[in-house]
Design a protein around this motif. Structure first.
Motif, PDB file in Angstrom:
ATOM      1  N   ASP A 204       0.858  -1.424   0.045  1.00  0.00           N
ATOM      2  CA  ASP A 204      -0.289  -0.029   0.131  1.00  0.00           C
ATOM      3  C   ASP A 204       1.061   1.198   0.204  1.00  0.00           C
ATOM      4  O   ASP A 204       0.654   2.613  -1.072  1.00  0.00           O
ATOM      5  CB  ASP A 204      -0.946  -0.057   1.566  1.00  0.00           C
ATOM      6  CG  ASP A 204      -1.693   1.176   1.682  1.00  0.00           C
ATOM      7  OD1 ASP A 204      -2.472   1.378  -0.278  1.00  0.00           O
ATOM      8  OD2 ASP A 204      -2.404   1.591   1.742  1.00  0.00           O
ATOM      9  N   TYR A 207       3.160   1.355  -3.552  1.00  0.00           N
ATOM     10  CA  TYR A 207       2.643   1.024  -5.029  1.00  0.00           C
ATOM     11  C   TYR A 207       1.569   2.314  -4.820  1.00  0.00           C
ATOM     12  O   TYR A 207       1.050   3.030  -5.942  1.00  0.00           O
ATOM     13  CB  TYR A 207       2.217  -0.333  -5.261  1.00  0.00           C
ATOM     14  CG  TYR A 207       2.898  -1.111  -5.372  1.00  0.00           C
ATOM     15  CD1 TYR A 207       4.246  -0.288  -5.328  1.00  0.00           C
ATOM     16  CD2 TYR A 207       2.943  -2.275  -5.817  1.00  0.00           C
ATOM     17  CE1 TYR A 207       5.184  -1.993  -5.545  1.00  0.00           C
ATOM     18  CE2 TYR A 207       3.518  -3.293  -5.995  1.00  0.00           C
ATOM     19  CZ  TYR A 207       4.704  -3.227  -5.806  1.00  0.00           C
ATOM     20  OH  TYR A 207       5.345  -4.169  -6.222  1.00  0.00           O
ATOM     21  N   CYS A 208       0.853   2.366  -3.372  1.00  0.00           N
ATOM     22  CA  CYS A 208      -0.700   3.709  -3.645  1.00  0.00           C
ATOM     23  C   CYS A 208      -0.356   4.928  -3.241  1.00  0.00           C
ATOM     24  O   CYS A 208      -0.789   5.593  -3.019  1.00  0.00           O
ATOM     25  CB  CYS A 208      -1.920   2.934  -2.960  1.00  0.00           C
ATOM     26  SG  CYS A 208      -1.569   1.634  -3.870  1.00  0.00           S
ATOM     27  N   GLU A 209       0.615   4.843  -1.863  1.00  0.00           N
ATOM     28  CA  GLU A 209       0.645   5.897  -1.272  1.00  0.00           C
ATOM     29  C   GLU A 209       1.860   6.963  -0.994  1.00  0.00           C
ATOM     30  O   GLU A 209       2.404   6.704  -1.984  1.00  0.00           O
ATOM     31  CB  GLU A 209      -0.338   5.490   0.902  1.00  0.00           C
ATOM     32  CG  GLU A 209      -0.870   4.445   0.600  1.00  0.00           C
ATOM     33  CD  GLU A 209      -2.451   5.178   0.827  1.00  0.00           C
ATOM     34  OE1 GLU A 209      -1.906   7.030   0.039  1.00  0.00           O
ATOM     35  OE2 GLU A 209      -3.151   4.993   0.256  1.00  0.00           O
ATOM     36  N   GLY A 213       4.284   5.738  -4.365  1.00  0.00           N
ATOM     37  CA  GLY A 213       3.120   5.426  -4.895  1.00  0.00           C
ATOM     38  C   GLY A 213       2.959   6.680  -5.704  1.00  0.00           C
ATOM     39  O   GLY A 213       2.386   7.458  -5.701  1.00  0.00           O
ATOM     40  N   PRO A 215      -0.602   6.176  -8.635  1.00  0.00           N
ATOM     41  CA  PRO A 215      -1.918   5.255  -9.363  1.00  0.00           C
ATOM     42  C   PRO A 215      -1.522   5.296 -11.410  1.00  0.00           C
ATOM     43  O   PRO A 215      -1.829   4.197 -11.831  1.00  0.00           O
ATOM     44  CB  PRO A 215      -3.294   6.373  -9.708  1.00  0.00           C
ATOM     45  CG  PRO A 215      -2.733   7.586  -9.657  1.00  0.00           C
ATOM     46  CD  PRO A 215      -1.333   7.749  -8.377  1.00  0.00           C
ATOM     47  N   LEU A 218      -0.317   1.244 -11.593  1.00  0.00           N
ATOM     48  CA  LEU A 218      -0.689   0.942 -10.673  1.00  0.00           C
ATOM     49  C   LEU A 218      -0.976  -0.702 -10.450  1.00  0.00           C
ATOM     50  O   LEU A 218      -0.221  -1.570  -9.812  1.00  0.00           O
ATOM     51  CB  LEU A 218      -1.467   1.437  -9.703  1.00  0.00           C
ATOM     52  CG  LEU A 218      -1.768   0.946  -8.335  1.00  0.00           C
ATOM     53  CD1 LEU A 218      -1.069   0.380  -7.573  1.00  0.00           C
ATOM     54  CD2 LEU A 218      -3.331   1.454  -7.552  1.00  0.00           C
ATOM     55  N   TYR A 285      -7.535  -1.019  -4.202  1.00  0.00           N
ATOM     56  CA  TYR A 285      -6.409   0.139  -4.577  1.00  0.00           C
ATOM     57  C   TYR A 285      -6.047   0.122  -6.197  1.00  0.00           C
ATOM     58  O   TYR A 285      -6.034   1.461  -6.113  1.00  0.00           O
ATOM     59  CB  TYR A 285      -5.063  -0.703  -4.374  1.00  0.00           C
ATOM     60  CG  TYR A 285      -4.863  -1.348  -3.077  1.00  0.00           C
ATOM     61  CD1 TYR A 285      -5.220  -0.892  -2.385  1.00  0.00           C
ATOM     62  CD2 TYR A 285      -3.561  -2.586  -3.240  1.00  0.00           C
ATOM     63  CE1 TYR A 285      -4.621  -1.343  -0.917  1.00  0.00           C
ATOM     64  CE2 TYR A 285      -3.418  -2.265  -1.866  1.00  0.00           C
ATOM     65  CZ  TYR A 285      -4.149  -2.143  -0.944  1.00  0.00           C
ATOM     66  OH  TYR A 285      -2.638  -2.208   0.042  1.00  0.00           O
ATOM     67  N   GLY A 289      -6.974   4.013  -7.123  1.00  0.00           N
ATOM     68  CA  GLY A 289      -6.456   4.895  -8.087  1.00  0.00           C
ATOM     69  C   GLY A 289      -6.823   5.385  -9.125  1.00  0.00           C
ATOM     70  O   GLY A 289      -5.900   6.166  -9.722  1.00  0.00           O
ATOM     71  N   ASN A 310     -11.295  -1.964  -1.270  1.00  0.00           N
ATOM     72  CA  ASN A 310      -9.824  -2.287  -0.280  1.00  0.00           C
ATOM     73  C   ASN A 310     -10.176  -1.751   1.333  1.00  0.00           C
ATOM     74  O   ASN A 310     -10.270  -0.642   1.411  1.00  0.00           O
ATOM     75  CB  ASN A 310      -9.844  -0.420  -1.169  1.00  0.00           C
ATOM     76  CG  ASN A 310      -8.245   0.140  -0.212  1.00  0.00           C
ATOM     77  OD1 ASN A 310      -7.544  -0.420   0.699  1.00  0.00           O
ATOM     78  ND2 ASN A 310      -8.491   1.193  -0.877  1.00  0.00           N
TER      79      ASN A 310
END
Length: 447
Positions: A204, A207-209, A213, A215, A218, A285, A289, A310
């Motif tokens: 998380d 890759y996402c935050e 991270g 989008p 992703l 996720y 994204g 999520n």
């Protein structure tokens, strides 16, 4: 150091569920399940609750298969005819109790149930939030688990650079997992949950935050990481390159290692269940994204759809693995059980939205959470949006508890009762961790 003892077990599962546990276990010849909850239930229980008949499909599962050679596979214990006893000449010797087959009864860990104290003085308090306080997790277990999970993160998977050490310590993985799994029989069982929790957060964050991270791209990153949980089966020519790729970044190293330990502890059906729930998580996720890429604010119901995927569901869904037993796959797959798990995961996730609200507002970019979406989509002030999010959480919690109690009454199988209780304990432990983790969280000034 010696193995720390078990923590006290607490649960928010209403007393209606606990009512059925001892009744069924007494019939099966077991020692029983703790009937007292650490926090008072808001669900009234009649003095005598008639045991409802199972739904047709549930009855089929409880009866088990039929036909030649299948008698030993039934989940339900067949009735035992009482023996004919001739009048004794000598005083009768009490016969030993009938012990049910091991497959019928989930192992019961005898754990003293302590009354749950109030939250620590420095804990965060959201007025009006419905939750159950829990007993302080066993400090010896917390200390040992914290040491072991940090050793794994540093030595086995090289999870983070030196400058992130303070954030890792501040996450308080040990306290989190001991609070959520007080019935874990050993530290090895707790480590199964702790590794997966840390690995999920690494994916998380990275890759996402806010630890790199984005989008953008992703989907590709998540797909490759997911193969660390659900391995690739391909030709001999291309298999080695895929295997090498699982060591290329911290999220994939974490997933690969955590899953290797998990499958050693879990049954094949438990492992497959977990992979399914992780696919749900990754789909959530991707939805979040995609909205970030298009700067889209979803409708409230759309946001709640995304949050059902999520969310924290992969964590309580392994509660039987961490507890050292298994709920049968057919019973886990029942629609009523799936609804209970969905409601539990949703309530836990809205708790995260509430406690992380100010943290997310202070971070870079625009972060969706339920108070923000409510304020924008329903034309509310920030304060009104936050307070309505509290109401949504409370509704989810009460629905979870009432559905869990109904399922316990309809399907009073010992492993199901223990699993429902374990999920409820996880929900309470998750709130406790958020409420007491002042390193990560603070509250808005809305009161």
């Amino acid at each position: 150091m010696p193995e720390p003892g078990l923590s006290p077990l607490q649960s928010s599962l209403p007393s209606a569920a606990a009512h059925f546990g001892p009744h069924v276990l007494d019939q099966a010849g077991s020692v029983g399940v703790e009937a007292a909850d650490a926090a008072p239930s808001t669900v009234p229980v009649p003095a005598a609750v008639p045991e409802p008949a199972p739904a047709p499909d549930l009855g089929r599962i409880l009866r088990g298969p039929s036909g030649l050679g299948t008698a030993a596979l039934s989940l339900a214990r067949p009735p035992v005819e009482p023996p004919v006893v001739e009048p004794p000449v000598e005083p009768p010797v009490e016969a030993p109790p009938v012990v049910p087959p091991a497959a019928v009864v989930a192992p019961v860990v005898e754990i003293p149930v302590a009354s749950a104290p109030a939250a620590p003085a420095d804990a965060l308090h959201i007025p009006g939030l419905y939750y159950h306080p829990v007993a302080e997790p066993d400090p010896a277990r917390v200390e040992e688990l914290s040491r072991r999970i940090k050793d794994w993160a540093l030595d086995e998977v090289r999870l983070y650079p030196e400058e992130w050490e303070g954030q890792f310590d501040g996450f308080s993985v040990g306290k989190y997992m001991v609070a959520c799994h007080p019935d874990a029989p050993t530290m090895d069982h707790l480590m199964v949950a702790a590794r997966l929790m840390v690995a999920e957060n690494a994916v998380d964050d990275c890759y996402c935050e806010d630890h790199g991270g984005s989008p953008v791209g992703l989907g590709g990153r998540l797909l490759l990481a997911h193969t660390a949980l659900d391995p690739l089966h391909t030709t001999a020519e291309y298999q080695p390159r895929w295997a090498e790729s699982l060591h290329e970044d911290a999220p994939r190293r974490s997933y690969r290692s955590a899953m290797e330990y998990f499958v050693r502890q879990a049954t094949p059906s438990q492992a497959d269940r977990f992979r399914h729930d992780m696919a749900r998580l990754h789909l959530g996720y991707l939805a979040e994204g995609s909205w970030a890429e298009t700067d889209h604010t979803p409708e409230v119901w759309e946001y709640l759809v995304m949050r059902q995927f999520n969310n924290f569901r992969p964590c309580p869904t392994i509660t039987d693995t961490v507890g050292g037993y298994e709920i049968p796959a057919d019973l886990h797959a029942q629609p009523a059980m799936q609804r209970v798990l969905a409601l539990a995961g949703n309530a836990c996730t809205i708790v995260n939205d509430l406690y992380s609200y100010t943290k997310e507002l202070a971070g870079p970019g625009r972060h969706l959470n339920l108070p923000v979406v409510l304020a924008e989509r329903e034309n509310l002030s920030d304060r009104e949006g936050y307070l309505k999010a509290v109401e949504v959480h409370n509704d989810l919690m009460r629905d979870f508890e009432s559905e869990a109690a109904a399922l316990a009454a309809a399907c009073p199988v010992p492993s199901v009762l223990r699993f429902l209780r374990g999920v409820a304990v996880w929900v309470d432990g998750n709130h406790y961790w958020h409420q007491t983790n002042t390193f990560r969280y603070s509250l808005p000034d809305f009161w």
